[in-house]
Write an enzyme that holds these catalytic residues in place. Sequence first.
Site, PDB file in Angstrom:
ATOM      1  N   ASP A 185       0.855  -1.191   0.000  1.00  0.00           N
ATOM      2  CA  ASP A 185       0.000   0.000   0.000  1.00  0.00           C
ATOM      3  C   ASP A 185       0.889   1.239   0.000  1.00  0.00           C
ATOM      4  OD1 ASP A 185      -2.962   0.913   0.571  1.00  0.00           O
ATOM      5  OD2 ASP A 185      -1.659   2.141   1.822  1.00  0.00           O
ATOM      6  N   ASN A 193      -2.606  12.716  -4.093  1.00  0.00           N
ATOM      7  CA  ASN A 193      -3.733  13.127  -4.944  1.00  0.00           C
ATOM      8  C   ASN A 193      -4.190  14.551  -4.597  1.00  0.00           C
ATOM      9  OD1 ASN A 193      -4.230  11.130  -6.807  1.00  0.00           O
ATOM     10  ND2 ASN A 193      -5.521   9.921  -5.430  1.00  0.00           N
ATOM     11  N   HIS A 198      -5.136  14.238  -9.452  1.00  0.00           N
ATOM     12  CA  HIS A 198      -5.313  12.814  -9.731  1.00  0.00           C
ATOM     13  C   HIS A 198      -4.462  12.319 -10.896  1.00  0.00           C
ATOM     14  CE1 HIS A 198      -8.802  13.147  -7.041  1.00  0.00           C
ATOM     15  NE2 HIS A 198      -8.609  11.851  -6.871  1.00  0.00           N
ATOM     16  N   ASP A 202      -2.091   9.177 -10.743  1.00  0.00           N
ATOM     17  CA  ASP A 202      -2.043   8.063 -11.704  1.00  0.00           C
ATOM     18  C   ASP A 202      -0.605   7.755 -12.117  1.00  0.00           C
ATOM     19  OD1 ASP A 202      -4.731   7.812 -11.598  1.00  0.00           O
ATOM     20  OD2 ASP A 202      -5.149   8.649 -13.588  1.00  0.00           O
ATOM     21  N   GLU A 228      -4.773   2.123  -4.287  1.00  0.00           N
ATOM     22  CA  GLU A 228      -3.310   2.230  -4.266  1.00  0.00           C
ATOM     23  C   GLU A 228      -2.688   1.001  -3.628  1.00  0.00           C
ATOM     24  OE1 GLU A 228      -5.444   4.048  -2.497  1.00  0.00           O
ATOM     25  OE2 GLU A 228      -4.608   4.654  -0.554  1.00  0.00           O
TER      26      GLU A 228
END
Length: 312
Positions: A185, A193, A198, A202, A228
């Site tokens: 994680d 973010n 965002h 990505d 994630e």
Amino acid sequence: MIETQKLSKRILIAEDDPVSRRILERLLIKWGYDVTVVQDGTSALRVLETENTPRLAVLDWMMPGMEGAHICQLIRQQTGRPYVYVILLTARREKQDLLKGLKLGADDYLTKPFDAQELEARLRAGQRILDLQDGLIAARDELRFSATHDFLTGVSNRGAVFDAVNREYSRQARASGTFGVILADLDHFKKINDSYGHLCGDEVLKEAARRIVTCVRPYDTVGRYGGEEFLVVVAGANESVTLALAERMRKAIEVEPFITDCGPVAVTSSFGTAVNTNTASSDPKMLVNLADEALYKAKRLGRNRSEVCVVA
Ligand SMILES: [Mg+2]
């Protein structure tokens, strides 16, 4: 694709009659084919059974060694191989013979003496069929890929990585041995973010997946488990191998900032590992849950670390 096109220009001629053979060879070279010539049926079959077979073949019906029609029959029985488009060349004019040739797997036929223009047109038709088939296969492979892979990162999707866990689990149930799962994680991903947007998030996910993939062995599976989170299936691994792999991934992510369109972003990640040592006492889902618990522990203990959980 270029490779396929280059290969598809190759053609095999199998003809025992020297005059007819020479005419064929000359014509095909003139039309730009890369020609392989053999004089008997056995050699023809050998060429067609190679890994890198020409996809077009002009086979004489009557040849020493093996008849052209019989060669068709044999190569049609072999599945999972590239399709070869076969034109039978025959002096026989009887309809029954031609029907037999087509039934045995020939795609087309020409009677000798053949007309050059007709041969050229028929070969072009054959090439069209091969191109169509290659296009269909490519489309099928693409569909198969997108059905099992995560669109953003290119690693396996959740369904496919769970399949890998199930596969390892049943493999282990048959033979003895262990395997590990790692749940990864990215730490404080929401902050990335929120502060960079965002699109940058990505980019970070893609780069994280890329770094994780560089750490695993070819027979391990990396999948995107959720937002994630990544799930890694470590084939045939015990506790220490699994933990060492998790640590390698953790360092690969931490070692240098991710270069994104928003500038360098420092990323760390936490890992939970679990190893299934006794199939009787657990199931695939439970193993992933244990890795999840270990991950939770890693988060609680301050993040950017790996924690272990072992099934008794
Ligand atoms: Mg012959």
